[in-house]
Design a protein around this motif. Structure first.
Motif, PDB file in Angstrom:
ATOM      1  N   TRP A   1       0.817  -1.211   0.000  1.00 21.05           N
ATOM      2  CA  TRP A   1       0.000   0.000   0.000  1.00 21.05           C
ATOM      3  C   TRP A   1       0.851   1.261   0.000  1.00 21.05           C
ATOM      4  CZ3 TRP A   1      -5.429   0.548   2.254  1.00 21.05           C
ATOM      5  CH2 TRP A   1      -6.207  -0.568   1.928  1.00 21.05           C
ATOM      6  N   GLY A   2       2.102   1.178  -0.441  1.00 18.85           N
ATOM      7  CA  GLY A   2       2.981   2.331  -0.505  1.00 18.85           C
ATOM      8  C   GLY A   2       3.747   2.510   0.791  1.00 18.85           C
ATOM      9  N   ARG A   3       4.594   3.534   0.798  1.00 21.80           N
ATOM     10  CA  ARG A   3       5.387   3.869   1.983  1.00 21.80           C
ATOM     11  C   ARG A   3       4.655   4.990   2.717  1.00 21.80           C
ATOM     12  NH1 ARG A   3       8.090   1.680   5.521  1.00 21.80           N
ATOM     13  NH2 ARG A   3       9.387   0.613   4.019  1.00 21.80           N
ATOM     14  N   TRP A   4       4.184   4.675   3.924  1.00 19.38           N
ATOM     15  CA  TRP A   4       3.383   5.616   4.707  1.00 19.38           C
ATOM     16  C   TRP A   4       4.252   6.407   5.675  1.00 19.38           C
ATOM     17  CZ3 TRP A   4      -2.018   3.751   6.649  1.00 19.38           C
ATOM     18  CH2 TRP A   4      -2.761   3.250   5.565  1.00 19.38           C
ATOM     19  N   HIS A   5       3.881   7.695   5.857  1.00 19.54           N
ATOM     20  CA  HIS A   5       4.516   8.580   6.831  1.00 19.54           C
ATOM     21  C   HIS A   5       3.398   9.284   7.595  1.00 19.54           C
ATOM     22  CE1 HIS A   5       8.313   7.929   4.716  1.00 19.54           C
ATOM     23  NE2 HIS A   5       7.632   8.137   3.601  1.00 19.54           N
ATOM     24  N   LEU A   6       3.168   8.858   8.835  1.00 18.24           N
ATOM     25  CA  LEU A   6       2.090   9.404   9.670  1.00 18.24           C
ATOM     26  C   LEU A   6       2.627  10.479  10.606  1.00 18.24           C
ATOM     27  CD1 LEU A   6       0.505   5.979  10.532  1.00 18.24           C
ATOM     28  CD2 LEU A   6      -0.768   7.891   9.515  1.00 18.24           C
ATOM     29  N   ARG A   7       1.771  11.487  10.870  1.00 23.78           N
ATOM     30  CA  ARG A   7       2.126  12.531  11.830  1.00 23.78           C
ATOM     31  C   ARG A   7       0.854  12.957  12.547  1.00 23.78           C
ATOM     32  NH1 ARG A   7       3.752  18.384  10.105  1.00 23.78           N
ATOM     33  NH2 ARG A   7       1.810  17.888   9.133  1.00 23.78           N
ATOM     34  N   GLN A   8       0.914  12.928  13.872  1.00 25.48           N
ATOM     35  CA  GLN A   8      -0.243  13.309  14.672  1.00 25.48           C
ATOM     36  C   GLN A   8      -0.024  14.697  15.260  1.00 25.48           C
ATOM     37  OE1 GLN A   8      -3.294  11.240  17.793  1.00 25.48           O
ATOM     38  NE2 GLN A   8      -1.319  10.313  17.589  1.00 25.48           N
ATOM     39  N   THR A   9      -1.059  15.545  15.184  1.00 22.49           N
ATOM     40  CA  THR A   9      -1.000  16.897  15.719  1.00 22.49           C
ATOM     41  C   THR A   9      -2.028  17.021  16.835  1.00 22.49           C
ATOM     42  OG1 THR A   9      -0.420  17.706  13.538  1.00 22.49           O
ATOM     43  CG2 THR A   9      -1.174  19.345  15.123  1.00 22.49           C
ATOM     44  N   THR A  10      -1.588  17.477  17.987  1.00 19.57           N
ATOM     45  CA  THR A  10      -2.505  17.633  19.122  1.00 19.57           C
ATOM     46  C   THR A  10      -2.318  18.969  19.830  1.00 19.57           C
ATOM     47  OG1 THR A  10      -0.926  16.508  20.571  1.00 19.57           O
ATOM     48  CG2 THR A  10      -2.640  15.147  19.567  1.00 19.57           C
ATOM     49  N   SER A  11      -1.578  19.890  19.240  1.00 17.62           N
ATOM     50  CA  SER A  11      -1.258  21.132  19.925  1.00 17.62           C
ATOM     51  C   SER A  11      -2.233  22.249  19.600  1.00 17.62           C
ATOM     52  CB  SER A  11       0.161  21.571  19.555  1.00 17.62           C
ATOM     53  OG  SER A  11       0.238  21.814  18.175  1.00 17.62           O
ATOM     54  N   GLY A  12      -2.251  23.236  20.481  1.00 14.37           N
ATOM     55  CA  GLY A  12      -3.059  24.432  20.255  1.00 14.37           C
ATOM     56  C   GLY A  12      -4.542  24.188  20.415  1.00 14.37           C
ATOM     57  N   SER A  13      -5.321  25.153  19.977  1.00 11.48           N
ATOM     58  CA  SER A  13      -6.776  25.061  20.110  1.00 11.48           C
ATOM     59  C   SER A  13      -7.422  24.358  18.921  1.00 11.48           C
ATOM     60  CB  SER A  13      -7.370  26.463  20.254  1.00 11.48           C
ATOM     61  OG  SER A  13      -7.045  27.230  19.109  1.00 11.48           O
ATOM     62  N   ALA A  14      -6.640  24.092  17.879  1.00 12.09           N
ATOM     63  CA  ALA A  14      -7.176  23.388  16.709  1.00 12.09           C
ATOM     64  C   ALA A  14      -7.467  21.935  17.072  1.00 12.09           C
ATOM     65  CB  ALA A  14      -6.183  23.451  15.567  1.00 12.09           C
ATOM     66  N   PRO A  15      -8.464  21.346  16.427  1.00 12.41           N
ATOM     67  CA  PRO A  15      -8.751  19.929  16.691  1.00 12.41           C
ATOM     68  C   PRO A  15      -7.544  19.065  16.327  1.00 12.41           C
ATOM     69  CG  PRO A  15     -10.389  20.879  15.191  1.00 12.41           C
ATOM     70  CD  PRO A  15      -9.343  21.909  15.421  1.00 12.41           C
ATOM     71  N   ARG A  16      -7.376  18.001  17.074  1.00 15.35           N
ATOM     72  CA  ARG A  16      -6.269  17.091  16.739  1.00 15.35           C
ATOM     73  C   ARG A  16      -6.490  16.517  15.355  1.00 15.35           C
ATOM     74  NH1 ARG A  16      -7.757  12.882  21.313  1.00 15.35           N
ATOM     75  NH2 ARG A  16      -9.860  12.447  20.622  1.00 15.35           N
ATOM     76  N   SER A  17      -5.379  16.169  14.725  1.00 14.99           N
ATOM     77  CA  SER A  17      -5.462  15.592  13.387  1.00 14.99           C
ATOM     78  C   SER A  17      -4.360  14.563  13.224  1.00 14.99           C
ATOM     79  CB  SER A  17      -5.349  16.674  12.313  1.00 14.99           C
ATOM     80  OG  SER A  17      -4.073  17.280  12.357  1.00 14.99           O
ATOM     81  N   LEU A  18      -4.562  13.727  12.248  1.00 17.43           N
ATOM     82  CA  LEU A  18      -3.579  12.730  11.869  1.00 17.43           C
ATOM     83  C   LEU A  18      -3.371  12.908  10.373  1.00 17.43           C
ATOM     84  CD1 LEU A  18      -1.905  10.258  12.809  1.00 17.43           C
ATOM     85  CD2 LEU A  18      -3.891   8.838  12.227  1.00 17.43           C
ATOM     86  N   THR A  19      -2.156  13.244   9.982  1.00 16.98           N
ATOM     87  CA  THR A  19      -1.874  13.424   8.559  1.00 16.98           C
ATOM     88  C   THR A  19      -1.051  12.234   8.075  1.00 16.98           C
ATOM     89  OG1 THR A  19       0.108  14.740   8.993  1.00 16.98           O
ATOM     90  CG2 THR A  19      -1.958  15.940   8.646  1.00 16.98           C
ATOM     91  N   LEU A  20      -1.206  11.960   6.807  1.00 22.87           N
ATOM     92  CA  LEU A  20      -0.533  10.828   6.197  1.00 22.87           C
ATOM     93  C   LEU A  20      -0.030  11.236   4.824  1.00 22.87           C
ATOM     94  CD1 LEU A  20       0.175   7.784   5.851  1.00 22.87           C
ATOM     95  CD2 LEU A  20      -2.201   7.446   5.113  1.00 22.87           C
ATOM     96  N   GLU A  21       1.232  10.996   4.573  1.00 22.37           N
ATOM     97  CA  GLU A  21       1.797  11.109   3.230  1.00 22.37           C
ATOM     98  C   GLU A  21       2.125   9.701   2.774  1.00 22.37           C
ATOM     99  OE1 GLU A  21       5.119  13.719   2.733  1.00 22.37           O
ATOM    100  OE2 GLU A  21       4.000  15.458   3.443  1.00 22.37           O
ATOM    101  N   VAL A  22       1.717   9.370   1.577  1.00 22.61           N
ATOM    102  CA  VAL A  22       1.964   8.044   1.027  1.00 22.61           C
ATOM    103  C   VAL A  22       2.787   8.196  -0.242  1.00 22.61           C
ATOM    104  CG1 VAL A  22       0.941   5.948   0.074  1.00 22.61           C
ATOM    105  CG2 VAL A  22      -0.178   7.119   1.984  1.00 22.61           C
ATOM    106  N   GLU A  23       3.961   7.618  -0.219  1.00 16.54           N
ATOM    107  CA  GLU A  23       4.794   7.546  -1.415  1.00 16.54           C
ATOM    108  C   GLU A  23       4.444   6.257  -2.137  1.00 16.54           C
ATOM    109  OE1 GLU A  23       9.007   7.917  -0.510  1.00 16.54           O
ATOM    110  OE2 GLU A  23       8.462   9.044   1.292  1.00 16.54           O
ATOM    111  N   ASN A  24       4.233   6.352  -3.437  1.00 15.46           N
ATOM    112  CA  ASN A  24       4.030   5.178  -4.276  1.00 15.46           C
ATOM    113  C   ASN A  24       2.714   4.449  -3.966  1.00 15.46           C
ATOM    114  OD1 ASN A  24       4.750   3.396  -6.337  1.00 15.46           O
ATOM    115  ND2 ASN A  24       5.895   2.071  -4.964  1.00 15.46           N
TER     116      ASN A  24
END
Length: 183
Positions: free
Chosen positions: A89-112
């Motif tokens: 399913w490609g090479r995944w790079h996950l990053r979780q954000t939980t700082s500040g007043s913004a809602p937490r998020s989980l971002t994903l970059e997928v190579e290939n």
């Protein structure tokens, strides 16, 4: 450290199945799968890809829960990155954000991404299945429903990577289809 998914897969050729514990996997060329979607009229293709994403979000959560039970919540993102690579399913790079007043998020970059690479329809996103799995992962990490969508697809825009974001459903409203076309 738990064995990687490709090391745990059991190829039971006597019964014609590939298993990780009780979860059955199917080996299928990505061009064969995406060829099905590419042969549909635009509206039917979009609906079928959304259904594919929803199916992965709902049924794939079983795999995410099994990985969490094996590795623990802290190791789950790294385990999912490894499982994605093991399954092609490609090479995944996950990053979780939980700082500040913004809602937490989980971002994903997928190579290939295999979905983007095998899609011949460059006018529309193709990675609904990855968005669905990201939604399942975010829900497991946060212990609450999440919504995920693709924000950039290599099938549509070119390049070698696709990008996704997941946020808690409480921040966006009820669960939506795991698709780039969600409002």
């Amino acid at each position: 450290m738990a064995a990687s998914l490709h090391e745990r897969l059991h190829f039971d050729t006597a019964h014609g199945q590939v298993l990780d514990a009780g979860r059955r996997y199917l080996l299928l060329r990505s061009d064969v799968l995406m060829g099905l979607f590419d042969r549909l009229p635009d509206a039917a293709r979009a609906e079928a890809l959304r259904a594919f994403g929803r199916s992965v979000a709902e049924l794939g959560s079983d795999s995410v829960q099994a990985y969490a039970a094996t590795a623990g919540a802290g190791a789950l993102p790294a385990m999912m990155e490894g499982a994605a690579a093991s399954l092609g399913w490609g090479r995944w790079h996950l990053r979780q954000t939980t700082s500040g007043s913004a809602p937490r998020s989980l971002t994903l970059e997928v190579e290939n991404s295999p979905f983007a690479a095998a899609s011949t329809r460059a006018a529309a996103p193709a990675c609904h299945a990855i968005a669905g799995m990201l939604e399942a992962l975010a829900g497991a990490l946060w212990n609450e429903p999440a919504n995920a969508r693709e924000t950039f697809c290599a099938a549509e825009h070119g390049g070698a990577r696709c990008e996704f974001i997941a946020v808690a459903a409480s921040a966006t409203g009820p669960a939506r289809p795991a698709s780039p076309s969600s409002p």
